[in-house]
Design an enzyme around this catalytic site. Structure first.
Site, PDB file in Angstrom:
ATOM      1  N   ARG A   1      40.113  19.819   8.668  1.00 40.99           N
ATOM      2  CA  ARG A   1      39.447  20.946   9.340  1.00 40.99           C
ATOM      3  C   ARG A   1      38.360  20.363  10.225  1.00 40.99           C
ATOM      4  O   ARG A   1      37.473  19.672   9.745  1.00 40.99           O
ATOM      5  CB  ARG A   1      38.832  21.910   8.321  1.00 40.99           C
ATOM      6  CG  ARG A   1      37.883  22.924   8.968  1.00 40.99           C
ATOM      7  CD  ARG A   1      37.404  23.995   8.027  1.00 40.99           C
ATOM      8  NE  ARG A   1      38.464  24.927   7.681  1.00 40.99           N
ATOM      9  CZ  ARG A   1      38.256  26.124   7.116  1.00 40.99           C
ATOM     10  NH1 ARG A   1      37.019  26.527   6.850  1.00 40.99           N
ATOM     11  NH2 ARG A   1      39.272  26.913   6.824  1.00 40.99           N
ATOM     12  N   HIS A  10      44.623  28.355  13.225  1.00 44.00           N
ATOM     13  CA  HIS A  10      44.492  28.408  11.765  1.00 44.00           C
ATOM     14  C   HIS A  10      45.866  28.721  11.152  1.00 44.00           C
ATOM     15  O   HIS A  10      46.100  29.798  10.610  1.00 44.00           O
ATOM     16  CB  HIS A  10      43.447  29.460  11.360  1.00 44.00           C
ATOM     17  CG  HIS A  10      42.903  29.275   9.976  1.00 44.00           C
ATOM     18  ND1 HIS A  10      43.313  28.262   9.119  1.00 44.00           N
ATOM     19  CD2 HIS A  10      41.978  29.988   9.279  1.00 44.00           C
ATOM     20  CE1 HIS A  10      42.653  28.361   7.979  1.00 44.00           C
ATOM     21  NE2 HIS A  10      41.838  29.391   8.040  1.00 44.00           N
ATOM     22  N   GLN A  51      46.357  29.919   7.426  1.00 47.87           N
ATOM     23  CA  GLN A  51      45.950  31.308   7.228  1.00 47.87           C
ATOM     24  C   GLN A  51      47.074  32.258   7.636  1.00 47.87           C
ATOM     25  O   GLN A  51      47.403  33.208   6.917  1.00 47.87           O
ATOM     26  CB  GLN A  51      44.690  31.595   8.064  1.00 47.87           C
ATOM     27  CG  GLN A  51      44.172  33.003   7.929  1.00 47.87           C
ATOM     28  CD  GLN A  51      43.544  33.249   6.567  1.00 47.87           C
ATOM     29  OE1 GLN A  51      42.721  32.487   6.109  1.00 47.87           O
ATOM     30  NE2 GLN A  51      43.943  34.328   5.900  1.00 47.87           N
ATOM     31  N   ASP A  62      38.565  39.603  12.118  1.00 41.87           N
ATOM     32  CA  ASP A  62      37.955  38.310  11.769  1.00 41.87           C
ATOM     33  C   ASP A  62      36.472  38.394  12.157  1.00 41.87           C
ATOM     34  O   ASP A  62      36.040  39.348  12.817  1.00 41.87           O
ATOM     35  CB  ASP A  62      38.685  37.191  12.551  1.00 41.87           C
ATOM     36  CG  ASP A  62      38.183  35.784  12.245  1.00 41.87           C
ATOM     37  OD1 ASP A  62      37.500  35.584  11.217  1.00 41.87           O
ATOM     38  OD2 ASP A  62      38.487  34.859  13.043  1.00 41.87           O
ATOM     39  N   CYS A  71      40.741  37.481   7.035  1.00 41.79           N
ATOM     40  CA  CYS A  71      40.912  36.115   6.517  1.00 41.79           C
ATOM     41  C   CYS A  71      39.797  35.710   5.564  1.00 41.79           C
ATOM     42  O   CYS A  71      39.979  34.805   4.759  1.00 41.79           O
ATOM     43  CB  CYS A  71      40.971  35.142   7.689  1.00 41.79           C
ATOM     44  SG  CYS A  71      39.542  35.266   8.786  1.00 41.79           S
ATOM     45  N   ARG A 119      46.727  32.065  -0.204  1.00 41.52           N
ATOM     46  CA  ARG A 119      46.531  30.774   0.456  1.00 41.52           C
ATOM     47  C   ARG A 119      47.103  29.640  -0.387  1.00 41.52           C
ATOM     48  O   ARG A 119      47.568  28.633   0.133  1.00 41.52           O
ATOM     49  CB  ARG A 119      45.034  30.540   0.727  1.00 41.52           C
ATOM     50  CG  ARG A 119      44.377  31.544   1.676  1.00 41.52           C
ATOM     51  CD  ARG A 119      44.891  31.419   3.096  1.00 41.52           C
ATOM     52  NE  ARG A 119      44.778  30.050   3.557  1.00 41.52           N
ATOM     53  CZ  ARG A 119      43.673  29.517   4.083  1.00 41.52           C
ATOM     54  NH1 ARG A 119      42.611  30.278   4.278  1.00 41.52           N
ATOM     55  NH2 ARG A 119      43.629  28.262   4.473  1.00 41.52           N
TER      56      ARG A 119
HETATM   57  N1   CP Z   1      39.904  32.006   5.527  1.00 49.03           N
HETATM   58  C1   CP Z   1      39.449  30.747   5.455  1.00 49.03           C
HETATM   59  O1   CP Z   1      39.995  29.787   6.023  1.00 49.03           O
HETATM   60  O2   CP Z   1      38.355  30.631   4.656  1.00 49.03           O
HETATM   61  P1   CP Z   1      37.488  29.319   4.430  1.00 49.03           P
HETATM   62  O3   CP Z   1      36.723  29.057   5.690  1.00 49.03           O
HETATM   63  O4   CP Z   1      36.604  29.662   3.264  1.00 49.03           O
HETATM   64  O5   CP Z   1      38.405  28.172   4.133  1.00 49.03           O
HETATM   65  N1  NVA Z   2      37.367  32.457  13.069  1.00 47.79           N
HETATM   66  C1  NVA Z   2      36.704  31.985  11.876  1.00 47.79           C
HETATM   67  C2  NVA Z   2      37.663  31.904  10.747  1.00 47.79           C
HETATM   68  C3  NVA Z   2      37.084  31.511   9.435  1.00 47.79           C
HETATM   69  C4  NVA Z   2      38.112  31.329   8.372  1.00 47.79           C
HETATM   70  C5  NVA Z   2      36.046  30.656  12.153  1.00 47.79           C
HETATM   71  O1  NVA Z   2      36.668  29.813  12.814  1.00 47.79           O
HETATM   72  O2  NVA Z   2      34.927  30.462  11.707  1.00 47.79           O
END
Ligand code: CP
Ligand code: NVA
Length: 311
Positions: free
Chosen positions: A100, A127, A130, A222, A263, A291
């Protein structure tokens, strides 16, 4: 296909395969419990994470392996070691790499140099894990994906993009409502339109949340400020996105049996009201739970060579 970096790497057949595998892992979580025996899976997280980090750790553990969480200051990357060298070295020890980070190019570079599968655990642009869990959740709830409209309302960022691309691969009806200037990128719109044509779904891109949710089975949103978005954008984003808050009035315009999805993490009172996310129509915590089998499916498929990828 070696890696899962974007939903657009997948074919419709790959997505179906992943959902079937995930469904199998829901029924029998330990059905491949030796796949990763004596192997490690480094999980590099340059951004915070609750769900992705823990569900990936659980997925690796259920497949018999050992997840190793790594923060951004713990490798030699910030002391000048290249991404390519890091990838080659990790390939000597690990079964797969989960990452990530911010720039999509960094993940693409890592995957190009790594001799082992690389999984995108969220970037500024995408993502995919997700989106796979989200479609698993819709399928679990409604029994099928085709014939249902997903209305995404809010910021057209990484979650919106991967969701609409996956829904298009699945032949769903997709409606995306964002403020002007917050649309998903052109290439995501082009991919979605092409896949919807190919797979028999529908696609609406609009600035009107009411138009988007009409006839929708799922209303999805989101956060307004994503990780990595400049803090100084907060006020501007809040002003633009407030009309896109999912509240009881907006939900009432969707189908009578419509569900709400998010999410997570959620900001009650911003993108969604407490009554919606904590109400009986919310699937947000089913998504979070899903997930785990979704990531188990992705790792299983990549490690057993069961994804063809796009030509
Ligand atoms: N939805 C999601 O990816 O959550 P986190 O940022 O907690 O991993
Ligand atoms: N769009 C958000 C998603 C978090 C899971 C971000 O990138 O922070």
């Amino acid at each position: 296909m070696k890696d899962l970096l974007h939903v657009t790497d997948l074919t419709t057949g790959d997505l179906t395969r992943l959902l079937d595998l995930a469904n199998g892992f829901q029924d029998d979580p330990r059905s491949a419990s030796h796949l990763l025996a004596h192997r490690i899976v480094p999980m590099y997280f340059a951004k915070p994470s609750t769900r992705t980090r823990l569900s990936t750790a659980a997925a690796v553990t259920r497949l018999g392996g050992t997840p190793i969480a790594i923060g951004p200051d713990e490798l030699q990357l910030r002391r000048g070691e290249t991404i390519a060298d890091t990838a080659r070295v990790m390939g000597s020890y690990a079964a797969a790499i989960v990452i990530r980070t911010y720039a999509d190019a960094d993940v693409t570079d890592l995957a190009a140099a790594a001799p082992i599968p690389v999984v995108n655990a969220l970037t500024d642009g995408h993502h995919p894990l997700q989106a796979i869990a989200d479609l698993l959740t819709v399928q679990e709830h409604f029994g099928q994906l085709r014939g249902h409209r997903i209305a995404y309302v809010g910021d057209g960022g990484n979650v919106a993009r991967s969701l609409m691309e996956a829904a298009a691969l699945a032949g769903m009806d997709i409606a995306v409502a964002t403020p002007p200037g917050y649309e998903p990128p052109d290439e995501a719109v082009a991919f979605t339109a092409a896949e919807v044509d190919r797979n028999g779904g529908g696609f609406l891109l609009t600035t009107d949340p009411v138009e988007a949710v009409k006839g929708a089975s799922v209303v999805y949103t989101d956060v307004w400020l994503s990780m990595g978005d400049p803090e100084e954008d907060q006020a501007r984003r809040r002003k633009a996105l407030t009309p896109y808050r999912v509240d009881e009035n907006l939900m009432a315009l969707a189908r009578d049996d419509a569900v709400f999805m998010h999410c997570l993490p959620a900001h009650r009172g911003q993108e969604v009201t407490p009554g919606v996310i904590d109400g009986g129509r919310s699937l947000a915590f089913r998504q979070a739970a899903n997930r785990l089998p979704a990531t188990q499916a992705v790792l299983y498929a990549l490690l057993t060579d069961r994804l063809n990828g796009r030509p």
